[in-house]
Scaffold this motif. Sequence first.
Motif, mmCIF file in Angstrom:
data_model
loop_
_atom_site.group_PDB
_atom_site.id
_atom_site.type_symbol
_atom_site.label_atom_id
_atom_site.label_comp_id
_atom_site.label_asym_id
_atom_site.label_seq_id
_atom_site.Cartn_x
_atom_site.Cartn_y
_atom_site.Cartn_z
ATOM 1 N N ARG A 70 17.809 0.158 13.553
ATOM 2 C CA ARG A 70 18.439 -1.030 14.122
ATOM 3 C C ARG A 70 17.721 -2.402 14.673
ATOM 4 N N LEU A 71 16.219 -2.157 14.883
ATOM 5 C CA LEU A 71 14.666 -3.300 14.294
ATOM 6 C C LEU A 71 14.935 -3.358 13.512
ATOM 7 N N ALA A 72 14.527 -2.918 12.793
ATOM 8 C CA ALA A 72 14.656 -3.787 11.263
ATOM 9 C C ALA A 72 15.761 -4.883 10.673
ATOM 10 N N ALA A 73 17.055 -4.175 10.828
ATOM 11 C CA ALA A 73 18.201 -5.002 11.047
ATOM 12 C C ALA A 73 17.924 -6.565 11.617
ATOM 13 N N ALA A 74 17.826 -6.284 13.068
ATOM 14 C CA ALA A 74 17.375 -7.468 13.769
ATOM 15 C C ALA A 74 16.390 -8.439 13.271
ATOM 16 N N MET A 75 15.105 -8.092 12.203
ATOM 17 C CA MET A 75 13.998 -8.699 11.757
ATOM 18 C C MET A 75 14.911 -10.040 11.178
ATOM 19 N N GLU A 76 15.677 -8.745 10.135
ATOM 20 C CA GLU A 76 16.701 -9.847 8.705
ATOM 21 C C GLU A 76 17.664 -10.940 10.201
ATOM 22 N N ASP A 77 18.425 -10.225 10.992
ATOM 23 C CA ASP A 77 19.618 -11.060 11.840
ATOM 24 C C ASP A 77 18.946 -11.812 12.613
ATOM 25 N N VAL A 78 17.712 -11.639 12.806
ATOM 26 C CA VAL A 78 17.626 -12.430 14.462
ATOM 27 C C VAL A 78 16.725 -13.587 14.313
ATOM 28 N N LEU A 79 15.384 -12.763 12.977
ATOM 29 C CA LEU A 79 14.728 -14.005 12.854
ATOM 30 C C LEU A 79 15.101 -14.291 11.873
ATOM 31 N N GLY A 80 15.851 -14.136 10.890
ATOM 32 C CA GLY A 80 15.472 -14.324 9.303
ATOM 33 C C GLY A 80 14.659 -14.090 8.408
ATOM 34 N N ALA A 81 14.425 -13.042 8.652
ATOM 35 C CA ALA A 81 13.471 -12.084 8.006
ATOM 36 C C ALA A 81 14.159 -11.870 6.467
ATOM 37 N N ALA A 82 13.134 -11.772 5.898
ATOM 38 C CA ALA A 82 14.207 -11.403 3.898
ATOM 39 C C ALA A 82 13.698 -9.636 3.971
ATOM 40 N N GLY A 83 12.962 -8.987 5.176
ATOM 41 C CA GLY A 83 13.247 -7.633 5.112
ATOM 42 C C GLY A 83 12.135 -7.438 6.272
ATOM 43 N N SER A 84 11.811 -5.815 6.423
ATOM 44 C CA SER A 84 10.382 -5.954 6.968
ATOM 45 C C SER A 84 9.965 -4.537 6.282
ATOM 46 N N PHE A 85 8.825 -4.687 7.337
ATOM 47 C CA PHE A 85 7.789 -3.880 6.854
ATOM 48 C C PHE A 85 8.218 -2.052 8.424
ATOM 49 N N VAL A 86 8.067 -0.938 7.923
ATOM 50 C CA VAL A 86 8.195 -0.351 8.655
ATOM 51 C C VAL A 86 7.352 1.068 8.384
ATOM 52 N N ALA A 87 6.130 0.979 9.498
ATOM 53 C CA ALA A 87 5.460 2.222 9.290
ATOM 54 C C ALA A 87 5.325 2.767 10.536
ATOM 55 N N MET A 88 4.409 3.849 10.159
ATOM 56 C CA MET A 88 3.283 4.666 11.728
ATOM 57 C C MET A 88 2.382 5.185 10.848
ATOM 58 N N ASN A 89 1.582 5.437 12.257
ATOM 59 C CA ASN A 89 -0.240 5.688 11.864
ATOM 60 C C ASN A 89 -0.003 7.379 12.620
ATOM 61 N N ASN A 90 -0.730 8.576 11.924
ATOM 62 C CA ASN A 90 -0.673 9.441 12.523
ATOM 63 C C ASN A 90 -2.449 10.356 12.512
ATOM 64 N N ARG A 91 -3.131 9.774 13.495
ATOM 65 C CA ARG A 91 -4.648 10.060 13.791
ATOM 66 C C ARG A 91 -5.685 8.764 13.494
ATOM 67 N N ILE A 92 -5.070 9.341 11.901
ATOM 68 C CA ILE A 92 -5.946 7.785 10.791
ATOM 69 C C ILE A 92 -5.311 6.483 10.464
ATOM 70 N N SER A 93 -6.511 5.863 11.667
ATOM 71 C CA SER A 93 -5.768 4.084 11.918
ATOM 72 C C SER A 93 -4.385 3.898 13.160
ATOM 73 N N GLN A 94 -4.654 4.955 13.691
ATOM 74 C CA GLN A 94 -4.158 5.453 14.746
ATOM 75 C C GLN A 94 -4.247 4.619 16.012
ATOM 76 N N SER A 95 -4.468 3.454 16.429
ATOM 77 C CA SER A 95 -5.484 2.563 17.950
ATOM 78 C C SER A 95 -4.816 3.247 18.856
ATOM 79 N N VAL A 96 -3.742 3.374 19.117
ATOM 80 C CA VAL A 96 -3.528 3.898 20.353
ATOM 81 C C VAL A 96 -2.671 4.973 20.410
ATOM 82 N N PRO A 97 -3.360 6.613 20.914
ATOM 83 C CA PRO A 97 -2.691 8.099 20.457
ATOM 84 C C PRO A 97 -1.329 8.244 21.424
ATOM 85 N N PRO A 105 8.303 -7.928 10.690
ATOM 86 C CA PRO A 105 9.256 -9.123 9.744
ATOM 87 C C PRO A 105 8.144 -8.998 8.890
ATOM 88 N N ARG A 106 8.773 -9.440 6.787
ATOM 89 C CA ARG A 106 8.504 -9.751 6.261
ATOM 90 C C ARG A 106 8.989 -10.900 5.678
#
Length: 141
Positions: A70-97, A105-106
């Motif tokens: 739903r957030l990815a859709a909101a990036m396009e619908d509400v912010l007018g983004a052409a798409g989105s980037f959805v990502a998650m880090n697990n431990r490595i590069s995870q700034s907050v554990p 938005p992309r």
Amino acid sequence: MGAVEGCVFCGIVAGEVAAHVVLDAPDAMAFLDVRPLFKGHTLLVPRVHYETLTDLPGDMVGPLFGYAQRLAAAMEDVLGAAGSFVAMNNRISQSVPHLHVHVVPRNKKDGLRGFFWPRHKYGSDAEAAEYAARLAAAFAG
């Protein structure tokens, strides 16, 4: 698991740390990243502290990623983004554990290449609040 003392995301969930909230659901919360790749960059977290995706109970995966969808859709619908980037880090590069999903938005030629990502700050706290309100409106209906 509950909350973990000293975890900034647990503090946000508990209302002890200020954040621009986009989603406030019984099982998850989403708020603007304080160091966004682009304006509208949102972090989605389970309310209960789990460090990584592998720690998240299986019955919570679907609901959490339903919010990410739903957030990815909101990036396009509400912010007018052409798409989105959805990502998650697990431990490595995870700034907050504390498990968190980045929904960003992309747009074509936005400068995001590889892993050398520029950060774009909000012009003011009011501008950040306006972005949060626009995204939150996608969850209100």
